[in-house]
Write an enzyme that holds these catalytic residues in place. Sequence first.
Site, PDB file in Angstrom:
ATOM      1  N   ARG A 114      95.500  87.586  43.788  1.00  0.00           N
ATOM      2  CA  ARG A 114      96.402  88.099  44.834  1.00  0.00           C
ATOM      3  C   ARG A 114      96.101  87.268  46.078  1.00  0.00           C
ATOM      4  NH1 ARG A 114      99.119  93.018  45.798  1.00  0.00           N
ATOM      5  NH2 ARG A 114      98.982  93.850  47.914  1.00  0.00           N
ATOM      6  N   HIS A 141     106.210  88.003  43.322  1.00  0.00           N
ATOM      7  CA  HIS A 141     105.452  89.191  42.904  1.00  0.00           C
ATOM      8  C   HIS A 141     105.954  89.619  41.519  1.00  0.00           C
ATOM      9  CE1 HIS A 141     102.797  92.446  43.211  1.00  0.00           C
ATOM     10  NE2 HIS A 141     103.219  93.047  44.302  1.00  0.00           N
ATOM     11  N   GLN A 144     105.234  93.202  39.991  1.00  0.00           N
ATOM     12  CA  GLN A 144     106.023  94.254  40.612  1.00  0.00           C
ATOM     13  C   GLN A 144     107.419  94.292  40.010  1.00  0.00           C
ATOM     14  OE1 GLN A 144     105.118  96.577  43.248  1.00  0.00           O
ATOM     15  NE2 GLN A 144     106.975  97.460  42.377  1.00  0.00           N
ATOM     16  N   ASP A 235     111.489  97.137  51.526  1.00  0.00           N
ATOM     17  CA  ASP A 235     110.059  96.839  51.604  1.00  0.00           C
ATOM     18  C   ASP A 235     109.680  96.820  53.084  1.00  0.00           C
ATOM     19  OD1 ASP A 235     107.477  96.126  50.969  1.00  0.00           O
ATOM     20  OD2 ASP A 235     107.948  94.079  50.369  1.00  0.00           O
ATOM     21  N   CYS A 274     108.335  99.048  46.878  1.00  0.00           N
ATOM     22  CA  CYS A 274     107.116  98.607  46.183  1.00  0.00           C
ATOM     23  C   CYS A 274     105.847  99.190  46.798  1.00  0.00           C
ATOM     24  CB  CYS A 274     107.052  97.084  46.146  1.00  0.00           C
ATOM     25  SG  CYS A 274     107.187  96.287  47.753  1.00  0.00           S
ATOM     26  N   ARG A 302     103.420  99.976  37.224  1.00  0.00           N
ATOM     27  CA  ARG A 302     102.673  98.735  37.427  1.00  0.00           C
ATOM     28  C   ARG A 302     101.618  98.584  36.334  1.00  0.00           C
ATOM     29  NH1 ARG A 302     102.136  96.362  42.443  1.00  0.00           N
ATOM     30  NH2 ARG A 302     100.782  94.913  41.304  1.00  0.00           N
TER      31      ARG A 302
END
Length: 337
Positions: A114, A141, A144, A235, A274, A302
């Site tokens: 990450r 991502h 996700q 988001d 998310c 996830r």
Amino acid sequence: MTRTTDYSSLEPLQGASILRLTDLSAAQIHALIALARAMKADYPAFRDALAQKSLVMLFEKPSLRTRVSFELGFQKLGGGVCFLDHRNELIGQREPVADYGRNLERFADVIVARVFRHETLVALRDNCAVPIINALSDISHPCQALADAMTLVEHGVALNAMHLAWVGDGNNVCLTLTELAAITGGNMTVVTPPSHEPNATLSAEIQAIARSTGSTITVTNDVTAIRGAHAVYTDAWISMGQEQCADKVNALRALQVTPKIMALAGAHAKFMHCLPAHRGEEVVDAVIDSRASIVYDQAENRMHAQNALMLAVLGALPQHRSAHASTLIIETSRAPR
């Protein structure tokens, strides 16, 4: 009565790195969702799937869902996990990324990273013999998006017929969801202020994929374009690592997701995020806490979607094989609807 699921499309993923969703085909996305749903329904059947496998996690950014879902998910499948915190010392700062990767490949079977810069993932992939999985970068991502795809399917939305609406900043999650629509043949409407549209270079690449699959991706500044969407997605306006910017916040205020915005999409539209959510900024409580909200389904999925990806890249797919395919026999009476 039984149902046979074919996972043969996932076999080429063994040993592969997944840095963007475009590393997957439509068939692989659908197969990963099917495998994730099978695990979600019956984890005990997979409890030793990753026995003696090791996961190393490299995190330059803080996390709740990503860390917990990867750690507990890998452990549910019988594997071991080592977490390396890079919030105070970025990857490549202490020693070259190439050297770092060549060390880690001697210990780990797979690496989840990450990071702030996508280039770090590319350098790890190019200098490491084990799969690298992108757990978030500045442009992508993919884990996700896989969880989001799974969540939409669970709520009755066919990916090749979906109309997904994005309202807010054209960020990394937005770009990855346009990849999802383009690959699977679905449709997506992206509504942003003129100054915060998705990256033009990457968007051009994604539009080329969309043309080949019959997908329609519309980028607009007109929020009324979300009419008829199956789901409205937003988001945080300020991503992790970005400095607070009053001009950006002011530009996005008109796109705060409120009941009025949701009404544009229609009575049956779902709300997606998310997380973490900044309540009172990109979304109001009356939406994220409403019956239309499926944000916690996304969060849970996830783990399941990532676990499916882990089985694929580590060559640990269900081993009930026919002559031509990896398959899993599922009792339909046990599978949740």
